[in-house]
Design an enzyme around this catalytic site. Structure first.
Site, PDB file in Angstrom:
ATOM      1  N   ASP A   1      53.865  40.087  23.622  1.00 36.97           N
ATOM      2  CA  ASP A   1      53.990  39.522  24.908  1.00 36.97           C
ATOM      3  C   ASP A   1      53.588  38.124  24.941  1.00 36.97           C
ATOM      4  O   ASP A   1      53.100  37.453  25.866  1.00 36.97           O
ATOM      5  CB  ASP A   1      53.215  40.367  25.898  1.00 36.97           C
ATOM      6  CG  ASP A   1      53.584  39.873  27.458  1.00 36.97           C
ATOM      7  OD1 ASP A   1      54.622  39.111  27.645  1.00 36.97           O
ATOM      8  OD2 ASP A   1      52.900  40.408  28.696  1.00 36.97           O
TER       9      ASP A   1
ATOM     10  N   LYS B   1      51.067  31.145  25.557  1.00 36.98           N
ATOM     11  CA  LYS B   1      50.163  32.543  25.393  1.00 36.98           C
ATOM     12  C   LYS B   1      49.644  32.408  24.161  1.00 36.98           C
ATOM     13  O   LYS B   1      48.522  32.959  23.752  1.00 36.98           O
ATOM     14  CB  LYS B   1      50.903  33.580  25.741  1.00 36.98           C
ATOM     15  CG  LYS B   1      51.145  33.888  27.428  1.00 36.98           C
ATOM     16  CD  LYS B   1      51.662  35.295  27.469  1.00 36.98           C
ATOM     17  CE  LYS B   1      51.748  35.815  28.970  1.00 36.98           C
ATOM     18  NZ  LYS B   1      52.054  37.137  28.717  1.00 36.98           N
TER      19      LYS B   1
ATOM     20  N   CYS C   1      53.509  53.266  38.692  1.00 39.28           N
ATOM     21  CA  CYS C   1      52.830  52.897  39.593  1.00 39.28           C
ATOM     22  C   CYS C   1      51.462  52.062  39.087  1.00 39.28           C
ATOM     23  O   CYS C   1      50.954  51.281  39.888  1.00 39.28           O
ATOM     24  CB  CYS C   1      52.030  54.267  40.347  1.00 39.28           C
ATOM     25  SG  CYS C   1      53.152  55.777  40.532  1.00 39.28           S
TER      26      CYS C   1
ATOM     27  N   HIS D   1      49.017  49.701  41.089  1.00 36.08           N
ATOM     28  CA  HIS D   1      47.870  50.261  41.767  1.00 36.08           C
ATOM     29  C   HIS D   1      46.794  50.624  40.919  1.00 36.08           C
ATOM     30  O   HIS D   1      45.809  51.172  41.434  1.00 36.08           O
ATOM     31  CB  HIS D   1      48.472  51.811  42.360  1.00 36.08           C
ATOM     32  CG  HIS D   1      49.407  51.696  43.609  1.00 36.08           C
ATOM     33  ND1 HIS D   1      48.632  51.216  44.649  1.00 36.08           N
ATOM     34  CD2 HIS D   1      50.554  51.689  43.788  1.00 36.08           C
ATOM     35  CE1 HIS D   1      49.616  51.177  45.644  1.00 36.08           C
ATOM     36  NE2 HIS D   1      50.900  51.417  45.411  1.00 36.08           N
TER      37      HIS D   1
HETATM   38 CA    CA Z   1      55.367  39.536  29.896  1.00 27.91          CA
END
Ligand code: CA
Length: 750
Positions: free
Chosen positions: A334, A361, A664, A668
């Site tokens: 990522d 990043k 979710c 959440h």
């Molecule tokens: Ca990402």
């Protein structure tokens, strides 16, 4: 059983310098703003600086995107007199990430979903507000919060992109819609927009987000006057074979396994930074991470997987690629290259270079020649373990054995939230330093036990990770218990303490000038990571940064000494800006936190004390104290029993957990208050329990941002999910009150 709440974080995507300038800083830093009427960002010349006359024309100020103001009425000698000038309250309790623009005495900004607004810059009076009235279904397709990173301004038009993919051209006088374009090629996939549009000549350019879902990245250029589409540039191919939409994709396709997971979209979304150099006529675009994350799953034979995690230079006249530089070939972690890019002129080895700077990043600070794309230098600005260094001859990172987690869990630095995320960094040409809101947090990566299955419009990132924070959200989670202990995974690796820093970086020598820790009271957990927002530097030799703890800090740009802190009574993460009207210099900032596992909503956060509604606040010399909102009354400890009794078989509860993690947890999980009004589902009321199925399958709370999941879940799955949440609620109670009390409470339920 394993608790998804406990492992939530795994799913949340997630020199000293020259002598100080001693000349007077109290000079005349501003004048009237009328002289720049009808300003066109693209018309500006380097020697005709509208910022000098008090304007702020792009998110980062002007085309350089340096987040630097040449104003210096406010400076090191008087900054302690900086105080409240005015504020305006804005709709939404979601996070605010934009930096407003200012021209002709009017501030223009944006917020959650793509709302936009104009206010009188001298007093905060509202001139207009625009609501894009999005399709609320797109609220559930965000990886990292219902946020928006700003507007673009050109001539008489303000541009804003809405979460559901519509790009709007608004009349700058009254906010009425001039034109609207649907920028999504496929509305069933997990596309959203959280980024700002950028202006390049007569074009307005917009990208999108969704690489955690099933987006295939692209940008689209529209005629800024008419909204007519001029070209579209895809960042990744969608097949190994011709025909390709444009020739660059044929080059890219050769860097992918022919058996790549094409149907997933592959990512590379342009969700934040772009920049345009009007002299070079080059549009710079930062591309995002891969999807799915694990490269051995995505493109099994390997390859660089162009143009993921890259900086692209595009000729806006024809949409053709001029050069590219890939920061993270074969992204596995990522590691987006979407972080803000700054255009500057630096003297390097005696030569003036036109450079582009980025702190993506992946932990390396890159200085590129922005004419040619040549890598000039790259050094780590934070702890890095995935690569030993960037080879300047090849321009490529040299990966370490630590980088690959496909076959065994690994602790890898930086973690998926990056050593620097979307929060803007700033470059002061006076100090020659770049001010980076840097973060230290490695993550333990592992592959899930389940095989990958593609879910259209759903979450498809697949890898799992946890951060090295103690407690039930990290190292004490059920997932952590399935992994080797940290002392084993962390042997010989960098310090695993999660911390945040404001780092002043010398981009010429690639060395640290100074740093100030911004962890606040949270060293060791993720709030420390997120506490430092975007950065502004000024010719007053000041650096400004907002904090989650509620202070706007002003630091000495040369030394990092904190000179002044204003109690704002609101948590901040956006970058401030500075402008002047009628000879008065202001500093302004949007407040409100949220976004991708943003700060937890815990005591110490201003959002916990005063709530999290959006607000635009301006400061000036001789200003007062900021009027605070009333303090929020918190319900207290979670000792109240759940409203319903446990039900469901162990198999149902386990299925419910798996469904929760995929569908979710992005919003959440880990919500002892995420600060953005997203409920903790372990504390649902009896009424919410009764309406649970309707909420999930009929979209009855869609206006509040809770999507309709009927295309992803069936009734049996919703019941499984519900049994899991009820079970979690009782488990939470069992940790907070003696067993006898909660057992009897359960027995009293109908
Ligand atoms: Ca990402």
């Amino acid at each position: 059983m394993r608790s998804a709440f406990k492992v939530s974080l795994c799913l949340l995507i997630f020199a000293i310098i020259g002598a100080c300038d001693t000349k007077s800083e109290a000079g005349n830093g501003s004048s009237n703003t009328n002289s720049i009427s009808n300003n066109n960002v693209t018309d500006q010349q380097p020697n005709n600086n509208p910022l000098q006359s008090g304007s702020w024309l792009t998110g980062g100020g002007d085309y350089r995107q340096a987040y630097f103001s040449p104003l210096k009425h406010i400076n090191r000698s008087n900054v302690t007199e900086l105080g409240y000038a005015w504020h305006i309250d804005l709709p939404s309790e979601h996070g605010y990430e934009a930096t407003p623009l200012m021209v002709d005495g009017v501030l223009y900004g944006s917020g959650p979903q793509g709302i936009a607004f104009a206010v009188d810059a001298s007093n905060g009076r509202s001139l207009w507000q625009f609501n894009p009235e999005i399709d609320p279904q797109f609220m559930r397709k965000v990886c990292c919060g219902v946020v928006n990173r700003g507007v673009a301004l050109s001539g008489e038009t303000v541009f804003v992109a809405a979460l559901d993919g519509h790009l709007f051209a608004l009349d700058k006088i009254d906010g009425t819609v001039v034109w609207r374009a649907d920028t999504f090629m496929d509305r069933k996939r997990g596309y959203t927009i959280t980024g700002a549009p950028y202006i390049a000549g007569d074009l307005v350019i917009i990208g999108n987000a969704g690489a955690e879902f099933d987006a295939r990245g692209y940008i689209t250029a529209y005629d800024r006057h008419t909204g007519e589409q001029r070209w579209r540039f895809f960042t990744v191919p969608n097949s190994p074979n011709p025909p390709f939409e444009h020739p660059e994709l044929e080059v890219a396709a050769a860097t992918w396994d022919p058996d790549s997971l094409w149907q997933v979209g592959l990512g590379g979304t342009v969700w934040d930074a772009m920049a345009f150099d009007p002299q070079l006529n080059l549009l710079y675009v930062g591309t995002g991470n891969a999807a799915p994350y694990p490269r051995k799953l995505r493109s099994p034979v390997g390859g660089d997987n162009l143009y993921l995690a890259s900086i692209l230079a595009i000729n806006p006249d024809d949409g053709r690629l001029v050069w590219h530089y890939q920061t993270t070939p074969g992204d596995n972690w990522d590691f987006t290259a979407t972080q803000k890019m700054i255009l500057a002129d630096l003297t390097i080895e005696g030569k003036s270079r036109q450079v582009l700077m980025q702190a993506p990043k992946n932990g390396f600070f890159y200085v590129l020649d922005r004419v040619t794309g040549e890598l000039i230098s790259a050094e780590p600005y934070a702890q890095v373990s995935w690569a030993s260094h960037i080879d300047l001859d090849t321009g490529r990172p040299v990966e370490t054995a630590q980088a690959e987690y496909f076959d065994e869990p690994k602790l890898i630095f930086p973690g998926p939230q990056g050593a620097h995320n979307w929060q803007p960094m700033s470059y002061s040409p006076q100090t020659g330093l770049v001010y980076i809101p840097a973060k230290e947090a490695g993550a333990i990566w592992t592959m899930p036990e389940e095989a990958f299955t593609y879910q259209e419009g759903g979450l498809n990132s697949h890898s799992q990770y946890i951060f090295t924070t103690p407690g039930e959200w990290g190292l004490d989670s059920a997932l952590a218990k399935t992994l080797p202990p940290l002392k084993v995974l962390g042997a010989g690796q960098p310090d695993t303490t999660i911390r945040g820093f404001l780092r002043a970086w010398n981009p010429v020598t690639q060395t640290l000038a100074w740093e100030r820790e911004t962890s606040g009271p949270w060293i060791g957990n993720m709030n420390a990571f997120w506490n430092g927002g975007g950065v502004l530097s000024t010719a007053g030799n000041l650096v400004f940064q907002g904090r989650g703890t509620g202070e706007l800090a002003a630091l000495d740009a040369y030394t990092g000494e904190t000179l002044h802190q204003i109690a704002v009574g609101a948590s901040m993460m956006a970058a401030p800006m500075s402008y002047s009207v009628d000879g008065i210099q202001y500093v302004a900032i949007l407040t409100g936190v949220g976004g991708g596992n943003g700060n937890d909503y815990v005591p110490g956060m201003a959002a916990y004390t005063y709530g999290n509604a959006g607000r635009l606040i301006a400061f000036k010399l001789g200003g007062g104290t900021v009027p605070k909102r009333p303090e929020v009354v918190h319900a207290g400890a979670s000792t109240a029993p759940p409203a319903v009794a446990r039900r469901g078989s162990p198999q149902q509860i386990m299925e419910g957990e798996s469904l929760f993690l995929r569908n979710c947890a992005k919003c959440h999980a880990n919500i002892d208050g995420r600060g953005a009004g997203i409920p903790d589902l372990r504390r649902m009321s009896a009424e919410t329990h009764r309406a649970f199925r309707q909420i999930v399958l009929e979209g009855t709370l869609v206006e509040r941002g809770m999507g309709n999941f009927s295309d992803l879940l069936n009734a049996d799955q919703v019941e499984a999910l519900h049994t899991y949440l009820i079970d979690e609620a009782w488990q939470l109670l069992s940790r907070n009150v003696p067993a006898g009390e909660w057992h009897s409470a359960e027995q009293e339920l109908p």
